[in-house]
Motif scaffolding. Structure first.
Motif, PDB file in Angstrom:
ATOM      1  N   GLN A  11       0.822  -1.206   0.000  1.00  0.00           N
ATOM      2  CA  GLN A  11       0.000   0.000   0.000  1.00  0.00           C
ATOM      3  C   GLN A  11       0.857   1.257   0.000  1.00  0.00           C
ATOM      4  N   ALA A  12       2.010   1.227   0.658  1.00  0.00           N
ATOM      5  CA  ALA A  12       2.922   2.371   0.615  1.00  0.00           C
ATOM      6  C   ALA A  12       3.475   2.557  -0.796  1.00  0.00           C
ATOM      7  N   VAL A  13       3.812   1.450  -1.462  1.00  0.00           N
ATOM      8  CA  VAL A  13       4.290   1.521  -2.842  1.00  0.00           C
ATOM      9  C   VAL A  13       3.190   2.077  -3.743  1.00  0.00           C
ATOM     10  N   GLN A  14       1.954   1.659  -3.507  1.00  0.00           N
ATOM     11  CA  GLN A  14       0.832   2.177  -4.290  1.00  0.00           C
ATOM     12  C   GLN A  14       0.665   3.677  -4.087  1.00  0.00           C
ATOM     13  N   PHE A  15       0.879   4.153  -2.882  1.00  0.00           N
ATOM     14  CA  PHE A  15       0.792   5.594  -2.630  1.00  0.00           C
ATOM     15  C   PHE A  15       1.841   6.337  -3.453  1.00  0.00           C
ATOM     16  N   PHE A  16       3.074   5.836  -3.466  1.00  0.00           N
ATOM     17  CA  PHE A  16       4.136   6.497  -4.218  1.00  0.00           C
ATOM     18  C   PHE A  16       3.894   6.412  -5.727  1.00  0.00           C
ATOM     19  N   ILE A  17       3.304   5.317  -6.185  1.00  0.00           N
ATOM     20  CA  ILE A  17       2.953   5.216  -7.604  1.00  0.00           C
ATOM     21  C   ILE A  17       1.910   6.264  -7.964  1.00  0.00           C
ATOM     22  N   THR A  18       0.905   6.435  -7.112  1.00  0.00           N
ATOM     23  CA  THR A  18      -0.130   7.438  -7.356  1.00  0.00           C
ATOM     24  C   THR A  18       0.465   8.847  -7.338  1.00  0.00           C
ATOM     25  N   ALA A  19       1.330   9.122  -6.384  1.00  0.00           N
ATOM     26  CA  ALA A  19       1.965  10.436  -6.318  1.00  0.00           C
ATOM     27  C   ALA A  19       2.827  10.687  -7.560  1.00  0.00           C
TER      28      ALA A  19
END
Length: 94
Positions: A11-19
């Motif tokens: 989920q942290a990786v997904q946040f950085f992908i979205t950013a």
């Protein structure tokens, strides 16, 4: 316990992908106008988006005067983000 940690990391990786997706979109929109190259925000956006553009520059992305590189990058990031979501929701990690 390890599943919760792994899901949190994904989920942290997904946040950085979205950013990063938003960085690419904003950099593409800014390139349509004539931005001040000495503006620190413009410099940060270009420095952050340059690695992705270098990866995509190996394939032809121009159709006439239109460069489709940002669109290709956004679709690739979207695909990776959805893949990670499906790994979590599909129970592959469980």
């Amino acid at each position: 316990m390890t599943d919760a940690i792994l899901i949190s990391l994904i989920q942290a990786v997904q946040f950085f992908i979205t950013a990063y997706t938003w960085v690419i979109i904003i950099a593409a929109l800014i390139s349509w106008v004539n931005p001040d190259p000495y503006n620190p925000i413009v410099q940060i956006l270009y420095k952050l988006s340059t690695p992705a553009y270098k990866l995509v520059s190996k394939i032809p992305t121009r159709i006439g005067n239109i460069d489709l590189a940002p669109l290709i990058i956004v679709f690739a990031l979207w695909f990776i983000n959805n893949l990670l979501s499906n790994l979590i929701l599909g129970g592959v990690l469980r």
